[in-house]
Write a protein that holds these residues in place. Structure first.
Motif, PDB file in Angstrom:
ATOM      1  N   TRP A 102      18.973  53.918  44.494  1.00  0.00           N
ATOM      2  CA  TRP A 102      19.994  53.519  43.726  1.00  0.00           C
ATOM      3  C   TRP A 102      20.482  51.952  44.030  1.00  0.00           C
ATOM      4  CZ3 TRP A 102      20.968  56.299  39.665  1.00  0.00           C
ATOM      5  CH2 TRP A 102      20.568  57.480  39.802  1.00  0.00           C
ATOM      6  N   ALA A 103      20.101  51.559  45.254  1.00  0.00           N
ATOM      7  CA  ALA A 103      20.358  50.284  45.534  1.00  0.00           C
ATOM      8  C   ALA A 103      19.212  49.533  44.930  1.00  0.00           C
ATOM      9  CB  ALA A 103      20.501  49.941  47.018  1.00  0.00           C
ATOM     10  N   LEU A 104      18.153  49.970  44.773  1.00  0.00           N
ATOM     11  CA  LEU A 104      17.143  49.288  44.092  1.00  0.00           C
ATOM     12  C   LEU A 104      17.390  49.194  42.741  1.00  0.00           C
ATOM     13  CD1 LEU A 104      14.219  47.967  44.580  1.00  0.00           C
ATOM     14  CD2 LEU A 104      13.263  50.158  44.201  1.00  0.00           C
ATOM     15  N   MET A 105      17.867  50.115  42.035  1.00  0.00           N
ATOM     16  CA  MET A 105      17.925  50.156  40.668  1.00  0.00           C
ATOM     17  C   MET A 105      19.100  48.921  40.362  1.00  0.00           C
ATOM     18  SD  MET A 105      19.321  53.027  38.185  1.00  0.00           S
ATOM     19  CE  MET A 105      17.716  53.867  38.320  1.00  0.00           C
ATOM     20  N   ALA A 106      20.101  48.695  41.175  1.00  0.00           N
ATOM     21  CA  ALA A 106      21.296  47.859  41.033  1.00  0.00           C
ATOM     22  C   ALA A 106      20.678  46.395  41.151  1.00  0.00           C
ATOM     23  CB  ALA A 106      22.148  48.077  41.956  1.00  0.00           C
ATOM     24  N   VAL A 107      19.680  46.131  42.196  1.00  0.00           N
ATOM     25  CA  VAL A 107      19.192  44.957  42.506  1.00  0.00           C
ATOM     26  C   VAL A 107      18.170  44.525  41.293  1.00  0.00           C
ATOM     27  CG1 VAL A 107      17.387  43.707  43.765  1.00  0.00           C
ATOM     28  CG2 VAL A 107      19.226  44.951  44.676  1.00  0.00           C
ATOM     29  N   MET A 108      17.141  45.708  40.779  1.00  0.00           N
ATOM     30  CA  MET A 108      16.376  45.313  39.650  1.00  0.00           C
ATOM     31  C   MET A 108      17.255  45.251  38.397  1.00  0.00           C
ATOM     32  SD  MET A 108      13.268  45.358  40.660  1.00  0.00           S
ATOM     33  CE  MET A 108      13.907  44.480  42.094  1.00  0.00           C
ATOM     34  N   ALA A 109      18.387  45.538  38.151  1.00  0.00           N
ATOM     35  CA  ALA A 109      19.113  45.112  36.981  1.00  0.00           C
ATOM     36  C   ALA A 109      19.521  43.829  37.196  1.00  0.00           C
ATOM     37  CB  ALA A 109      20.393  46.078  36.806  1.00  0.00           C
ATOM     38  N   GLY A 110      19.761  43.438  38.253  1.00  0.00           N
ATOM     39  CA  GLY A 110      20.153  41.805  38.300  1.00  0.00           C
ATOM     40  C   GLY A 110      19.039  41.239  38.326  1.00  0.00           C
ATOM     41  N   VAL A 111      17.932  41.540  38.671  1.00  0.00           N
ATOM     42  CA  VAL A 111      16.427  40.953  38.752  1.00  0.00           C
ATOM     43  C   VAL A 111      16.260  40.519  37.091  1.00  0.00           C
ATOM     44  CG1 VAL A 111      14.030  41.178  39.192  1.00  0.00           C
ATOM     45  CG2 VAL A 111      15.819  41.432  40.765  1.00  0.00           C
ATOM     46  N   GLY A 112      16.355  41.717  36.454  1.00  0.00           N
ATOM     47  CA  GLY A 112      16.293  41.572  34.971  1.00  0.00           C
ATOM     48  C   GLY A 112      16.744  40.503  34.310  1.00  0.00           C
ATOM     49  N   LEU A 113      18.040  40.459  34.745  1.00  0.00           N
ATOM     50  CA  LEU A 113      19.134  39.319  34.109  1.00  0.00           C
ATOM     51  C   LEU A 113      18.617  37.917  34.198  1.00  0.00           C
ATOM     52  CD1 LEU A 113      22.508  41.123  34.820  1.00  0.00           C
ATOM     53  CD2 LEU A 113      21.119  41.008  32.525  1.00  0.00           C
ATOM     54  N   LEU A 114      17.818  37.790  35.552  1.00  0.00           N
ATOM     55  CA  LEU A 114      17.403  36.401  36.049  1.00  0.00           C
ATOM     56  C   LEU A 114      16.091  36.358  35.983  1.00  0.00           C
ATOM     57  CD1 LEU A 114      19.857  36.173  38.963  1.00  0.00           C
ATOM     58  CD2 LEU A 114      20.177  35.120  36.893  1.00  0.00           C
ATOM     59  N   ALA A 115      15.130  37.179  35.254  1.00  0.00           N
ATOM     60  CA  ALA A 115      13.874  37.097  35.304  1.00  0.00           C
ATOM     61  C   ALA A 115      13.321  35.695  34.814  1.00  0.00           C
ATOM     62  CB  ALA A 115      13.442  38.364  34.254  1.00  0.00           C
ATOM     63  N   ILE A 116      12.202  35.300  35.182  1.00  0.00           N
ATOM     64  CA  ILE A 116      11.797  33.972  34.702  1.00  0.00           C
ATOM     65  C   ILE A 116      11.244  34.273  33.104  1.00  0.00           C
ATOM     66  CG2 ILE A 116       9.974  32.034  35.025  1.00  0.00           C
ATOM     67  CD1 ILE A 116      12.099  32.077  37.170  1.00  0.00           C
ATOM     68  N   PRO A 117      11.618  33.548  32.224  1.00  0.00           N
ATOM     69  CA  PRO A 117      11.437  33.795  30.615  1.00  0.00           C
ATOM     70  C   PRO A 117      10.050  33.179  30.590  1.00  0.00           C
ATOM     71  CG  PRO A 117      12.975  32.016  30.887  1.00  0.00           C
ATOM     72  CD  PRO A 117      12.783  32.445  32.243  1.00  0.00           C
ATOM     73  N   TRP A 118       8.939  33.635  31.089  1.00  0.00           N
ATOM     74  CA  TRP A 118       7.565  33.116  31.045  1.00  0.00           C
ATOM     75  C   TRP A 118       7.154  33.013  29.855  1.00  0.00           C
ATOM     76  CZ3 TRP A 118       5.294  30.088  34.648  1.00  0.00           C
ATOM     77  CH2 TRP A 118       5.718  30.331  35.581  1.00  0.00           C
ATOM     78  N   PHE A 119       7.446  34.126  28.741  1.00  0.00           N
ATOM     79  CA  PHE A 119       6.711  34.204  27.502  1.00  0.00           C
ATOM     80  C   PHE A 119       7.365  32.975  26.500  1.00  0.00           C
ATOM     81  CE2 PHE A 119       6.314  38.295  29.509  1.00  0.00           C
ATOM     82  CZ  PHE A 119       5.107  38.236  29.638  1.00  0.00           C
ATOM     83  N   VAL A 120       8.760  32.740  26.785  1.00  0.00           N
ATOM     84  CA  VAL A 120       9.512  31.854  26.205  1.00  0.00           C
ATOM     85  C   VAL A 120       9.038  30.551  26.549  1.00  0.00           C
ATOM     86  CG1 VAL A 120      11.717  30.919  25.552  1.00  0.00           C
ATOM     87  CG2 VAL A 120      11.503  33.370  25.691  1.00  0.00           C
ATOM     88  N   LEU A 121       8.978  30.288  27.842  1.00  0.00           N
ATOM     89  CA  LEU A 121       8.588  28.949  28.488  1.00  0.00           C
ATOM     90  C   LEU A 121       7.184  28.648  27.954  1.00  0.00           C
ATOM     91  CD1 LEU A 121       9.636  29.484  32.108  1.00  0.00           C
ATOM     92  CD2 LEU A 121      10.499  27.480  30.498  1.00  0.00           C
ATOM     93  N   THR A 122       6.053  29.448  28.050  1.00  0.00           N
ATOM     94  CA  THR A 122       4.809  28.665  27.792  1.00  0.00           C
ATOM     95  C   THR A 122       4.782  28.659  26.344  1.00  0.00           C
ATOM     96  OG1 THR A 122       4.013  31.210  27.639  1.00  0.00           O
ATOM     97  CG2 THR A 122       3.617  30.023  29.598  1.00  0.00           C
ATOM     98  N   ARG A 123       5.321  29.284  25.279  1.00  0.00           N
ATOM     99  CA  ARG A 123       5.228  29.020  24.033  1.00  0.00           C
ATOM    100  C   ARG A 123       5.799  27.714  23.662  1.00  0.00           C
ATOM    101  NH1 ARG A 123       6.815  35.231  22.606  1.00  0.00           N
ATOM    102  NH2 ARG A 123       4.928  36.212  22.889  1.00  0.00           N
ATOM    103  N   GLN A 124       7.193  27.709  24.200  1.00  0.00           N
ATOM    104  CA  GLN A 124       7.733  26.199  24.059  1.00  0.00           C
ATOM    105  C   GLN A 124       6.816  24.890  24.556  1.00  0.00           C
ATOM    106  OE1 GLN A 124      11.695  27.108  25.600  1.00  0.00           O
ATOM    107  NE2 GLN A 124      12.142  26.090  23.761  1.00  0.00           N
ATOM    108  N   LEU A 125       6.074  25.291  25.507  1.00  0.00           N
ATOM    109  CA  LEU A 125       5.381  24.226  26.120  1.00  0.00           C
ATOM    110  C   LEU A 125       4.037  23.828  25.321  1.00  0.00           C
ATOM    111  CD1 LEU A 125       5.240  25.020  30.033  1.00  0.00           C
ATOM    112  CD2 LEU A 125       6.355  23.073  28.950  1.00  0.00           C
TER     113      LEU A 125
END
Length: 398
Positions: A102-125
């Motif tokens: 359950w603690a991991l689930m809470a952390v992964m929710a926060g990680v999802g909100l702060l995930a590196i937007p790789w797909f947006v970034l590379t397309r914009q670049l």
């Protein structure tokens, strides 16, 4: 076909940076998703339903944050947008192996909100780096890079997790992806082209750039993601029905190889040579034809043919968004594209899975192709009706 365009775009430093850092950032991230499931089922002793629930929470968090992250890239720039992620993501993934479910689930929710937007970034670049006439090969190359990362990342993750530990692998892969983002932040390449005419995102937010063509492009995104997610499920189901894990490995490889070939060919085609709707229709039709794969080799060949349309469809969607959305709002638009992609990927498994449970994998693949074709047709009809409505409005006011 003009394959020399690839050598032309390779001359741009930002393109080389997007390709290299895209692989180094995306591949580990794809691996993280697989290892996370192995960690929950293995080290934490939970079932696959629990692993699926954690993945769903993470995916929803990414989908919710994606448009906002894209808009922040438009308004704040690369460094200020990624700074919180570069600080907090390492902390979350270093702690992850030591957390309960359950603690991991809470952390992964926060990680999802702060995930590196790789797909947006590379397309914009890519779009910012090359002139208009080279956008197609640039976006095709980005799709090919994503395909390579998608094939290589999970494989690397599984190898490391089975020979080392799931917790250590989870942390190592995540830190590798964040390190690539840190290098990109240090370089800080421009996300918009020089001499652009639109200097800031519209004050109305999404209302300043949302239009009928943009909305139909998002429908196309759902069509592609539903088809690809359903195909994933169909390949697994067909391989199990044929009683061989080797079939699964071979089909996934040839499906991905077909996508790589299709992406390179699409990038060499002149602008306007093939539209988005025919590409999605081809993807849907050849996916449905996979139901005729009565033997492992015939099934692999049919899936390779379907793969030819995967990367081109994804690249064509990015190309269209890059053309119809103002440059200063592209990050937000690509962020919404990511959200619609997640929506389609989430819709397909329960629906297609229920068809496969009741009627077998063959009908599941037919249903997958039919769903993709129906969505593509819906978007095409809506776009045509919208254009006719605009034309009638202009005639009345003329």
């Amino acid at each position: 076909m003009n394959f020399s365009a690839y050598s032309e775009i390779w001359r741009f430093p930002a393109v080389r940076q997007a390709v290299l850092l895209g692989v180094l950032g995306k591949a580990p991230w794809f691996g993280v998703m697989v290892v996370l499931t192995l960690h929950v089922v293995g080290d934490l002793g939970q079932g696959y339903a629990s692993a699926g629930a954690l993945s769903a929470v993470f995916t929803v968090a990414v989908a919710l944050a994606s448009p906002l992250r894209g808009r922040l890239l438009d308004t704040l720039g690369l460094r200020r947008t990624l700074a919180p992620s570069l600080i907090l993501l390492p902390l979350g993934f270093i702690a992850a192996p030591f957390l309960g479910y359950w603690a991991l689930m809470a952390v992964m929710a926060g990680v999802g909100l702060l995930a590196i937007p790789w797909f947006v970034l590379t397309r914009q670049l890519m779009l910012a780096a090359v002139p208009h006439d080279l956008r197609r090969p640039a976006l095709a190359l980005d799709s090919v890079v994503t395909e390579v990362a998608f094939m290589g990342g999970p494989t690397l993750g599984i190898v490391l997790a089975t020979t080392w530990s799931t917790g250590g692998t989870l942390t190592a892969l995540a830190l590798a992806s964040v390190s690539a983002a840190a290098i990109l932040t240090f370089i800080n390449p421009p996300l918009v082209s020089e001499g652009r005419t639109d200097t800031a995102p519209g004050r109305g937010g999404i209302r300043s750039w949302m239009s009928g063509p943009v909305l139909t492009t998002f429908v196309a995104t759902v069509a592609v993601s539903v088809t690809l997610a359903g195909t994933d499920l169909g390949i697994v189901a067909a391989s199990r029905a044929m009683g061989s894990s080797t079939v699964l490995a071979v089909v996934i490889v040839v499906w991905g190889a077909g996508s790589l070939v299709g992406g390179f060919v699409f990038g060499g085609l002149p602008h306007g040579a093939v539209g988005l709707t025919p590409l999605i229709a081809g993807l849907a039709i050849f996916t449905a034809l996979g139901a005729l794969g009565s033997t492992p080799w015939l099934f692999a060949i049919l899936m390779a043919l379907a793969g030819l349309f995967c990367a081109p469809s994804i690249a064509a969607i990015s190309e269209r968004l890059g053309e119809i959305v103002p440059e200063a709002s592209r990050g937000e638009a690509f962020g919404w594209q990511g959200t619609f992609n997640t929506l389609g990927s989430a819709m397909a498994p329960p629906v297609i899975g229920s068809v496969m449970d009741s009627h077998g994998w063959q009908l599941g693949l037919v249903a997958t192709g039919a769903a993709g074709l129906a969505l593509a047709a819906l978007g095409w009809i809506a776009l045509r009706l919208g254009r006719r409505g605009v034309a009638r409005h202009r005639m009345r006011n003329a």
